[in-house]
Design a protein around this motif. Structure first.
Motif, PDB file in Angstrom:
ATOM      1  N   PHE A 276       0.886  -1.357  -0.067  1.00 17.54           N
ATOM      2  CA  PHE A 276       0.011   0.096   0.099  1.00 17.54           C
ATOM      3  C   PHE A 276       0.951   1.141  -0.060  1.00 17.54           C
ATOM      4  O   PHE A 276       1.387   1.511   0.848  1.00 17.54           O
ATOM      5  N   ASP A 277       0.600   2.162  -1.061  1.00 18.68           N
ATOM      6  CA  ASP A 277       1.460   3.331  -1.262  1.00 18.68           C
ATOM      7  C   ASP A 277       0.771   3.961  -2.378  1.00 18.68           C
ATOM      8  O   ASP A 277      -0.338   3.649  -3.006  1.00 18.68           O
ATOM      9  N   VAL A 278       1.265   5.253  -2.934  1.00 19.19           N
ATOM     10  CA  VAL A 278       0.366   6.035  -3.828  1.00 19.19           C
ATOM     11  C   VAL A 278       0.780   5.214  -5.138  1.00 19.19           C
ATOM     12  O   VAL A 278      -0.288   5.314  -5.948  1.00 19.19           O
ATOM     13  N   THR A 279       1.822   4.819  -5.355  1.00 18.97           N
ATOM     14  CA  THR A 279       1.882   3.884  -6.552  1.00 18.97           C
ATOM     15  C   THR A 279       0.864   2.654  -6.703  1.00 18.97           C
ATOM     16  O   THR A 279       0.186   2.508  -7.848  1.00 18.97           O
ATOM     17  N   ALA A 280       0.616   2.026  -5.528  1.00 19.47           N
ATOM     18  CA  ALA A 280      -0.212   0.867  -5.640  1.00 19.47           C
ATOM     19  C   ALA A 280      -1.807   1.504  -5.931  1.00 19.47           C
ATOM     20  O   ALA A 280      -2.421   1.215  -6.436  1.00 19.47           O
ATOM     21  N   LEU A 281      -1.962   2.682  -5.436  1.00 19.35           N
ATOM     22  CA  LEU A 281      -3.284   3.489  -5.616  1.00 19.35           C
ATOM     23  C   LEU A 281      -3.708   3.896  -7.212  1.00 19.35           C
ATOM     24  O   LEU A 281      -4.526   3.693  -7.758  1.00 19.35           O
ATOM     25  N   ARG A 282      -2.436   4.124  -7.808  1.00 17.48           N
ATOM     26  CA  ARG A 282      -2.345   4.298  -9.127  1.00 17.48           C
ATOM     27  C   ARG A 282      -2.323   3.113 -10.007  1.00 17.48           C
ATOM     28  O   ARG A 282      -3.186   3.330 -11.167  1.00 17.48           O
ATOM     29  N   VAL A 283      -1.903   2.033  -9.640  1.00 17.39           N
ATOM     30  CA  VAL A 283      -2.152   0.763 -10.168  1.00 17.39           C
ATOM     31  C   VAL A 283      -3.632   0.450 -10.214  1.00 17.39           C
ATOM     32  O   VAL A 283      -4.297   0.134 -11.270  1.00 17.39           O
ATOM     33  N   LEU A 284      -4.281   0.533  -9.075  1.00 13.23           N
ATOM     34  CA  LEU A 284      -5.817   0.315  -8.835  1.00 13.23           C
ATOM     35  C   LEU A 284      -6.420   1.399  -9.768  1.00 13.23           C
ATOM     36  O   LEU A 284      -7.626   1.012 -10.397  1.00 13.23           O
ATOM     37  N   LEU A 285      -6.126   2.522  -9.884  1.00 12.67           N
ATOM     38  CA  LEU A 285      -6.633   3.400 -10.523  1.00 12.67           C
ATOM     39  C   LEU A 285      -6.686   3.238 -12.343  1.00 12.67           C
ATOM     40  O   LEU A 285      -7.623   3.393 -12.939  1.00 12.67           O
ATOM     41  N   VAL A 286      -5.395   2.679 -12.875  1.00 10.31           N
ATOM     42  CA  VAL A 286      -5.365   2.325 -13.990  1.00 10.31           C
ATOM     43  C   VAL A 286      -6.253   1.241 -14.326  1.00 10.31           C
ATOM     44  O   VAL A 286      -6.878   1.142 -15.476  1.00 10.31           O
ATOM     45  N   ALA A 287      -6.455   0.193 -13.231  1.00  5.55           N
ATOM     46  CA  ALA A 287      -7.153  -0.836 -13.632  1.00  5.55           C
ATOM     47  C   ALA A 287      -8.831  -0.468 -13.550  1.00  5.55           C
ATOM     48  O   ALA A 287      -9.593  -0.893 -14.327  1.00  5.55           O
ATOM     49  N   ASP A 288      -9.152   0.459 -12.665  1.00  2.00           N
ATOM     50  CA  ASP A 288     -10.349   1.178 -12.845  1.00  2.00           C
ATOM     51  C   ASP A 288     -10.863   1.684 -14.241  1.00  2.00           C
ATOM     52  O   ASP A 288     -11.908   1.559 -14.699  1.00  2.00           O
ATOM     53  N   LEU A 289      -9.709   2.617 -14.846  1.00  2.00           N
ATOM     54  CA  LEU A 289      -9.876   3.015 -15.950  1.00  2.00           C
ATOM     55  C   LEU A 289     -10.190   2.099 -17.213  1.00  2.00           C
ATOM     56  O   LEU A 289     -11.127   2.252 -18.170  1.00  2.00           O
ATOM     57  N   LEU A 290      -9.565   0.953 -16.950  1.00  2.00           N
ATOM     58  CA  LEU A 290      -9.567  -0.042 -17.956  1.00  2.00           C
ATOM     59  C   LEU A 290     -11.062  -0.731 -17.879  1.00  2.00           C
ATOM     60  O   LEU A 290     -11.545  -0.915 -18.960  1.00  2.00           O
ATOM     61  N   VAL A 291     -11.483  -0.990 -16.804  1.00  2.00           N
ATOM     62  CA  VAL A 291     -12.704  -1.409 -16.503  1.00  2.00           C
ATOM     63  C   VAL A 291     -13.794  -0.553 -17.170  1.00  2.00           C
ATOM     64  O   VAL A 291     -14.583  -0.920 -18.006  1.00  2.00           O
ATOM     65  N   ARG A 292     -13.828   0.971 -16.817  1.00  2.13           N
ATOM     66  CA  ARG A 292     -14.405   1.598 -17.358  1.00  2.13           C
ATOM     67  C   ARG A 292     -14.640   1.908 -18.846  1.00  2.13           C
ATOM     68  O   ARG A 292     -15.550   1.864 -19.743  1.00  2.13           O
ATOM     69  N   ALA A 293     -13.360   1.817 -19.508  1.00  2.00           N
ATOM     70  CA  ALA A 293     -13.303   1.926 -20.708  1.00  2.00           C
ATOM     71  C   ALA A 293     -13.636   0.703 -21.831  1.00  2.00           C
ATOM     72  O   ALA A 293     -14.456   0.853 -22.770  1.00  2.00           O
ATOM     73  N   LEU A 294     -13.351  -0.306 -21.017  1.00  2.00           N
ATOM     74  CA  LEU A 294     -14.165  -1.747 -21.902  1.00  2.00           C
ATOM     75  C   LEU A 294     -15.813  -1.637 -21.614  1.00  2.00           C
ATOM     76  O   LEU A 294     -16.419  -2.068 -22.495  1.00  2.00           O
ATOM     77  N   GLU A 295     -16.200  -1.416 -20.390  1.00  3.55           N
ATOM     78  CA  GLU A 295     -17.624  -1.274 -20.299  1.00  3.55           C
ATOM     79  C   GLU A 295     -18.179  -0.312 -21.283  1.00  3.55           C
ATOM     80  O   GLU A 295     -19.280  -0.593 -21.896  1.00  3.55           O
ATOM     81  N   LEU A 296     -17.406   1.045 -21.526  1.00  2.00           N
ATOM     82  CA  LEU A 296     -18.029   1.978 -22.498  1.00  2.00           C
ATOM     83  C   LEU A 296     -18.218   1.341 -23.762  1.00  2.00           C
ATOM     84  O   LEU A 296     -18.901   1.676 -24.653  1.00  2.00           O
ATOM     85  N   GLY A 297     -17.348   0.201 -24.265  1.00  2.00           N
ATOM     86  CA  GLY A 297     -17.246  -0.280 -25.424  1.00  2.00           C
ATOM     87  C   GLY A 297     -18.065  -1.625 -25.548  1.00  2.00           C
ATOM     88  O   GLY A 297     -18.351  -2.352 -26.491  1.00  2.00           O
ATOM     89  N   GLY A 298     -18.881  -1.766 -24.451  1.00  2.00           N
ATOM     90  CA  GLY A 298     -19.657  -2.911 -24.431  1.00  2.00           C
ATOM     91  C   GLY A 298     -19.027  -4.385 -24.028  1.00  2.00           C
ATOM     92  O   GLY A 298     -19.957  -5.303 -24.303  1.00  2.00           O
ATOM     93  N   THR A 299     -17.928  -4.448 -23.482  1.00  2.00           N
ATOM     94  CA  THR A 299     -17.284  -5.430 -23.059  1.00  2.00           C
ATOM     95  C   THR A 299     -17.637  -5.928 -21.676  1.00  2.00           C
ATOM     96  O   THR A 299     -17.364  -4.942 -20.794  1.00  2.00           O
ATOM     97  N   PRO A 300     -18.101  -6.970 -21.353  1.00  2.00           N
ATOM     98  CA  PRO A 300     -18.024  -7.412 -19.760  1.00  2.00           C
ATOM     99  C   PRO A 300     -16.704  -7.786 -19.115  1.00  2.00           C
ATOM    100  O   PRO A 300     -15.759  -8.205 -19.804  1.00  2.00           O
ATOM    101  N   VAL A 301     -16.527  -7.060 -17.813  1.00  2.00           N
ATOM    102  CA  VAL A 301     -15.531  -7.113 -17.285  1.00  2.00           C
ATOM    103  C   VAL A 301     -15.625  -7.697 -15.910  1.00  2.00           C
ATOM    104  O   VAL A 301     -16.739  -7.407 -15.221  1.00  2.00           O
ATOM    105  N   TRP A 302     -14.527  -8.431 -15.219  1.00  2.00           N
ATOM    106  CA  TRP A 302     -14.615  -8.774 -14.176  1.00  2.00           C
ATOM    107  C   TRP A 302     -13.203  -8.052 -13.483  1.00  2.00           C
ATOM    108  O   TRP A 302     -12.146  -8.474 -13.922  1.00  2.00           O
TER     109      TRP A 302
END
Length: 239
Positions: A32-58
């Motif tokens: 847990f540090d700020v870089t770890a939060l950035r990793v989670l943020l990038v993962a969150d963006l990937l989820v959002r971008a894929l969902e906007l394109g109609g792809t189911p994500v887990w």
């Protein structure tokens, strides 16, 4: 179609399977540090971008330590919750797996989305979470981020300005997003998740002289489905 650079090969790959099957995103934070939060943020963006394109994500958090701190920090930044336990993935039949890792860190098998380090000179816990999110979004994920008081203050000022503008534009009749603007947004985030490119489109839209305010509002609302900055925060407040 979202294309993402695989850190193993340096080549772009499709983030979604051709037939829109399930994509699994695993975030490997390594503590847990700020870089770890950035990793989670990038993962969150990937989820959002894929969902906007109609792809189911887990989305899955692969971390054994300090989960409570990670989840609290992620929630403060508007990152949606991740599930735990890779064993639960068995039998889901996903067609693509993306591993979001810190640069130089874990090397799981499969496509790796590398995230550069954050060097913080200001206590991030004292920053407005939305401003911190914007500061972390303002650079390509492959470029290290340096956080200091000036960077966080600039992000805060930008956020305040955009939220006020969105609230003002919302008072005008709605207008559709121009096709070219929508295309510019999608081209940016589908090109290796170029969020700074998305932010650049928003800056141009804010000052475009021939664009109706209702179209500006719809553009910002649409982009915020990816950015997660709560740009409609000030709707309904007095002018």
């Amino acid at each position: 179609m979202l294309r993402i650079i695989d850190a193993r090969t340096g080549e772009p790959v499709d983030a979604a399977p051709a037939r829109r099957g399930l994509t699994r995103i695993e975030a490997h934070t390594e503590g847990f540090d700020v870089t770890a939060l950035r990793v989670l943020l990038v993962a969150d963006l990937l989820v959002r971008a894929l969902e906007l394109g109609g792809t189911p994500v887990w989305a899955l958090l692969d971390e054994e330590r300090r989960r409570a701190e990670l989840r609290a920090g992620a929630a403060a930044l508007g990152i949606r919750p991740f599930e735990e336990g890779r064993d639960a993935a068995a039998g889901l039949g996903e067609a693509q797996v993306l591993h979001v890792v810190r640069e130089g860190g874990a090397e799981p098998d499969g496509v790796r989305v590398a995230v550069a380090a954050v060097h913080s000179e200001a206590p991030p816990e004292e920053a407005d979470p939305a401003a911190l999110r914007l500061a972390l979004l303002s650079g390509r994920r492959s470029v290290p981020v340096r956080l200091d008081a000036a960077v966080l203050a600039e992000a805060h000022d930008t956020l305040v300005r955009w939220r006020r503008a969105v609230a003002g534009w919302a008072r005008q009749p709605s207008r559709p997003i121009p096709d070219e603007v929508r295309a510019q947004l999608r081209t940016a985030w589908e090109d290796d998740l170029d969020v700074p490119g998305v932010l650049g489109v928003l800056r141009r839209v804010a000052s475009a002289p021939d664009l109706a305010d209702g179209a500006r509002f719809e553009t910002y609302a649409y982009a915020d489905r990816l950015l997660g900055l709560d740009l409609a925060h000030d709707l309904g407040t007095p002018a």
